[in-house]
Write a protein that holds these residues in place. Sequence first.
Motif, PDB file in Angstrom:
ATOM      1  N   GLU A  11      12.410   4.843  -5.367  1.00 25.55           N
ATOM      2  CA  GLU A  11      13.364   4.601  -6.464  1.00 25.55           C
ATOM      3  C   GLU A  11      14.698   4.076  -5.920  1.00 25.55           C
ATOM      4  OE1 GLU A  11      11.703   8.027  -9.546  1.00 25.55           O
ATOM      5  OE2 GLU A  11      13.246   8.508  -8.099  1.00 25.55           O
ATOM      6  N   GLN A  12      15.100   4.583  -4.753  1.00 21.55           N
ATOM      7  CA  GLN A  12      16.356   4.085  -4.157  1.00 21.55           C
ATOM      8  C   GLN A  12      16.211   2.614  -3.777  1.00 21.55           C
ATOM      9  OE1 GLN A  12      16.676   7.090  -1.138  1.00 21.55           O
ATOM     10  NE2 GLN A  12      17.877   8.459  -2.416  1.00 21.55           N
ATOM     11  N   GLU A  13      15.015   2.240  -3.274  1.00 20.88           N
ATOM     12  CA  GLU A  13      14.776   0.820  -2.964  1.00 20.88           C
ATOM     13  C   GLU A  13      14.800  -0.008  -4.249  1.00 20.88           C
ATOM     14  OE1 GLU A  13      12.035   1.570   0.933  1.00 20.88           O
ATOM     15  OE2 GLU A  13      11.082   0.831  -0.898  1.00 20.88           O
ATOM     16  N   HIS A  14      14.139   0.499  -5.297  1.00 10.60           N
ATOM     17  CA  HIS A  14      14.151  -0.220  -6.584  1.00 10.60           C
ATOM     18  C   HIS A  14      15.591  -0.426  -7.055  1.00 10.60           C
ATOM     19  CE1 HIS A  14       9.805   0.764  -8.102  1.00 10.60           C
ATOM     20  NE2 HIS A  14       9.815   0.229  -6.909  1.00 10.60           N
ATOM     21  N   GLN A  15      16.411   0.627  -6.909  1.00 11.77           N
ATOM     22  CA  GLN A  15      17.800   0.532  -7.347  1.00 11.77           C
ATOM     23  C   GLN A  15      18.510  -0.587  -6.586  1.00 11.77           C
ATOM     24  OE1 GLN A  15      19.327   1.876  -9.824  1.00 11.77           O
ATOM     25  NE2 GLN A  15      21.356   1.068  -9.344  1.00 11.77           N
ATOM     26  N   GLU A  16      18.292  -0.640  -5.270  1.00 12.95           N
ATOM     27  CA  GLU A  16      18.957  -1.675  -4.472  1.00 12.95           C
ATOM     28  C   GLU A  16      18.450  -3.060  -4.854  1.00 12.95           C
ATOM     29  OE1 GLU A  16      19.049  -0.786  -0.258  1.00 12.95           O
ATOM     30  OE2 GLU A  16      20.332  -2.553   0.087  1.00 12.95           O
ATOM     31  N   ILE A  17      17.143  -3.176  -5.116  1.00 16.32           N
ATOM     32  CA  ILE A  17      16.591  -4.474  -5.536  1.00 16.32           C
ATOM     33  C   ILE A  17      17.250  -4.902  -6.852  1.00 16.32           C
ATOM     34  CG2 ILE A  17      14.500  -5.654  -6.382  1.00 16.32           C
ATOM     35  CD1 ILE A  17      12.919  -3.807  -4.381  1.00 16.32           C
ATOM     36  N   ASN A  18      17.392  -3.958  -7.794  1.00 19.51           N
ATOM     37  CA  ASN A  18      18.046  -4.265  -9.072  1.00 19.51           C
ATOM     38  C   ASN A  18      19.482  -4.744  -8.848  1.00 19.51           C
ATOM     39  OD1 ASN A  18      16.750  -3.429 -11.956  1.00 19.51           O
ATOM     40  ND2 ASN A  18      15.716  -2.369 -10.281  1.00 19.51           N
ATOM     41  N   GLU A  19      20.211  -4.067  -7.947  1.00 18.70           N
ATOM     42  CA  GLU A  19      21.612  -4.449  -7.707  1.00 18.70           C
ATOM     43  C   GLU A  19      21.699  -5.817  -7.034  1.00 18.70           C
ATOM     44  OE1 GLU A  19      23.702  -1.294  -5.744  1.00 18.70           O
ATOM     45  OE2 GLU A  19      23.219   0.142  -7.337  1.00 18.70           O
ATOM     46  N   VAL A  20      20.850  -6.038  -6.017  1.00 20.32           N
ATOM     47  CA  VAL A  20      20.901  -7.326  -5.305  1.00 20.32           C
ATOM     48  C   VAL A  20      20.483  -8.450  -6.246  1.00 20.32           C
ATOM     49  CG1 VAL A  20      19.857  -8.688  -3.433  1.00 20.32           C
ATOM     50  CG2 VAL A  20      20.539  -6.320  -3.014  1.00 20.32           C
ATOM     51  N   ARG A  27       2.917  -4.304 -19.220  1.00 18.71           N
ATOM     52  CA  ARG A  27       2.884  -5.467 -20.121  1.00 18.71           C
ATOM     53  C   ARG A  27       3.978  -5.444 -21.171  1.00 18.71           C
ATOM     54  NH1 ARG A  27      -2.774  -8.005 -20.716  1.00 18.71           N
ATOM     55  NH2 ARG A  27      -3.701  -7.428 -18.739  1.00 18.71           N
ATOM     56  N   THR A  28       4.668  -4.310 -21.306  1.00 25.58           N
ATOM     57  CA  THR A  28       5.701  -4.212 -22.344  1.00 25.58           C
ATOM     58  C   THR A  28       7.028  -3.748 -21.738  1.00 25.58           C
ATOM     59  OG1 THR A  28       4.887  -1.977 -22.770  1.00 25.58           O
ATOM     60  CG2 THR A  28       4.085  -3.699 -24.232  1.00 25.58           C
ATOM     61  N   SER A  29       7.275  -4.124 -20.483  1.00 23.95           N
ATOM     62  CA  SER A  29       8.495  -3.659 -19.795  1.00 23.95           C
ATOM     63  C   SER A  29       9.515  -4.781 -19.643  1.00 23.95           C
ATOM     64  CB  SER A  29       8.124  -3.137 -18.398  1.00 23.95           C
ATOM     65  OG  SER A  29       7.486  -1.914 -18.490  1.00 23.95           O
ATOM     66  N   PRO A  30      10.797  -4.411 -19.389  1.00 25.65           N
ATOM     67  CA  PRO A  30      11.829  -5.424 -19.143  1.00 25.65           C
ATOM     68  C   PRO A  30      11.478  -6.319 -17.955  1.00 25.65           C
ATOM     69  CG  PRO A  30      12.807  -3.234 -19.378  1.00 25.65           C
ATOM     70  CD  PRO A  30      11.326  -3.048 -19.319  1.00 25.65           C
ATOM     71  N   THR A  31      11.969  -7.570 -17.998  1.00 19.00           N
ATOM     72  CA  THR A  31      11.600  -8.537 -16.955  1.00 19.00           C
ATOM     73  C   THR A  31      12.802  -8.931 -16.092  1.00 19.00           C
ATOM     74  OG1 THR A  31      12.027 -10.362 -18.465  1.00 19.00           O
ATOM     75  CG2 THR A  31       9.750  -9.547 -18.370  1.00 19.00           C
ATOM     76  N   ARG A  32      13.906  -8.187 -16.226  1.00 20.11           N
ATOM     77  CA  ARG A  32      15.110  -8.558 -15.462  1.00 20.11           C
ATOM     78  C   ARG A  32      15.693  -7.322 -14.778  1.00 20.11           C
ATOM     79  NH1 ARG A  32      17.506 -14.054 -17.127  1.00 20.11           N
ATOM     80  NH2 ARG A  32      15.729 -14.883 -18.278  1.00 20.11           N
ATOM     81  N   ALA A  33      16.669  -7.591 -13.887  1.00 22.41           N
ATOM     82  CA  ALA A  33      17.306  -6.488 -13.161  1.00 22.41           C
ATOM     83  C   ALA A  33      18.187  -5.674 -14.114  1.00 22.41           C
ATOM     84  CB  ALA A  33      18.156  -7.061 -12.038  1.00 22.41           C
ATOM     85  N   HIS A  34      18.060  -4.335 -14.053  1.00 25.03           N
ATOM     86  CA  HIS A  34      18.918  -3.453 -14.856  1.00 25.03           C
ATOM     87  C   HIS A  34      19.376  -2.284 -13.994  1.00 25.03           C
ATOM     88  CE1 HIS A  34      18.218  -5.690 -18.468  1.00 25.03           C
ATOM     89  NE2 HIS A  34      16.915  -5.673 -18.233  1.00 25.03           N
ATOM     90  N   THR A  70      20.692   7.213  -7.093  1.00 26.54           N
ATOM     91  CA  THR A  70      20.371   5.868  -7.613  1.00 26.54           C
ATOM     92  C   THR A  70      21.372   5.457  -8.699  1.00 26.54           C
ATOM     93  OG1 THR A  70      18.809   6.740  -9.260  1.00 26.54           O
ATOM     94  CG2 THR A  70      17.886   6.073  -7.137  1.00 26.54           C
ATOM     95  N   HIS A  71      22.494   6.172  -8.750  1.00 26.63           N
ATOM     96  CA  HIS A  71      23.507   5.844  -9.761  1.00 26.63           C
ATOM     97  C   HIS A  71      24.352   4.663  -9.291  1.00 26.63           C
ATOM     98  CE1 HIS A  71      26.501   6.335 -12.877  1.00 26.63           C
ATOM     99  NE2 HIS A  71      27.432   6.338 -11.950  1.00 26.63           N
ATOM    100  N   THR A  72      24.657   3.753 -10.219  1.00 30.55           N
ATOM    101  CA  THR A  72      25.568   2.660  -9.874  1.00 30.55           C
ATOM    102  C   THR A  72      26.707   2.627 -10.881  1.00 30.55           C
ATOM    103  OG1 THR A  72      25.815   0.297  -9.551  1.00 30.55           O
ATOM    104  CG2 THR A  72      24.207   0.949 -11.166  1.00 30.55           C
ATOM    105  N   PRO A  73      27.944   2.472 -10.401  1.00 31.56           N
ATOM    106  CA  PRO A  73      29.065   2.426 -11.329  1.00 31.56           C
ATOM    107  C   PRO A  73      29.338   1.026 -11.843  1.00 31.56           C
ATOM    108  CG  PRO A  73      29.881   2.488  -9.095  1.00 31.56           C
ATOM    109  CD  PRO A  73      28.381   2.412  -9.005  1.00 31.56           C
TER     110      PRO A  73
END
Length: 247
Positions: free
Chosen positions: A90-99, A160-167, A237-240
């Motif tokens: 999850e921490q990696e996912h968070q970083e991928i979302n931020e990058v 198939r019903t999930s968001p397709t962008r970084a959040h 995994t919190h981002t401000p």
Amino acid sequence: MTTTPLPSIAGQSVEALGGPRSIIVRQRRDHERLNELVQRVRAARGEQQDELLTQLCRLVFPHAFAEEAVLFPAARKVLPEGDALSLDIEQEHQEINEVYAAVERSRHGDPGREELLERAFALLDEDVREEEDELLPRLRAALDDRELQRLGLMWEIVRRTSPTRAHPVVSRRPPGQTLSALPLTVLDRSRDNLDRFARAVPGPVSTGPRLVSRALSAVAGAVEHLPPFPRGEHPSTHTPRTDAERG
Ligand SMILES: [Fe+2]
Ligand SMILES: [Fe+2]
């Protein structure tokens, strides 16, 4: 954390991993497509790279979102080391979302854009290795074929019903993660269609769809901050991040 190593799922047969409908085989199939797409993005430039990046995001973000909603909660339930392993990913996912959110705010030719893309690709690679070499072999050892196939079906439906962008602002864990799915999916998939249309039509005609897509991006930025969506978040995994940063 010390855990006994198990063989990676990378070289195992489909049958050994629970059959073609098992969550593990479905995961591996997507990881292979991901590798292929990353190579194509690297070789492309301009509008062609944008189109390939849209395809990459439509693969990566729903895949990861469905992991957070289905795979990791299951791992936490059945594996003694499930909490630590899923938190790492999850921490990696968070970083991928931020990058990737930073990639989305950049334009072709911006200094640092290529480095951001390479950082995102390196994180995606780490994510795949951690899943295929650590988490999924343990899940295989803990669950029988039917359970792996049941999880595979649930994961596929969510994917198939999930968001397709970084959040980066929404929680990586339920309930906030799951509650955010519907509004963000509608916004993201509408933007994908508008952006695709804008790329397909001549210059002046593309202005309207591009402006609407940017407006929807701002709406998504605001939606991410709504009180229920960061709920369940692990502090690591919190981002401000603020709306203004999303541009
Ligand atoms: Fe995965
Ligand atoms: Fe992942």
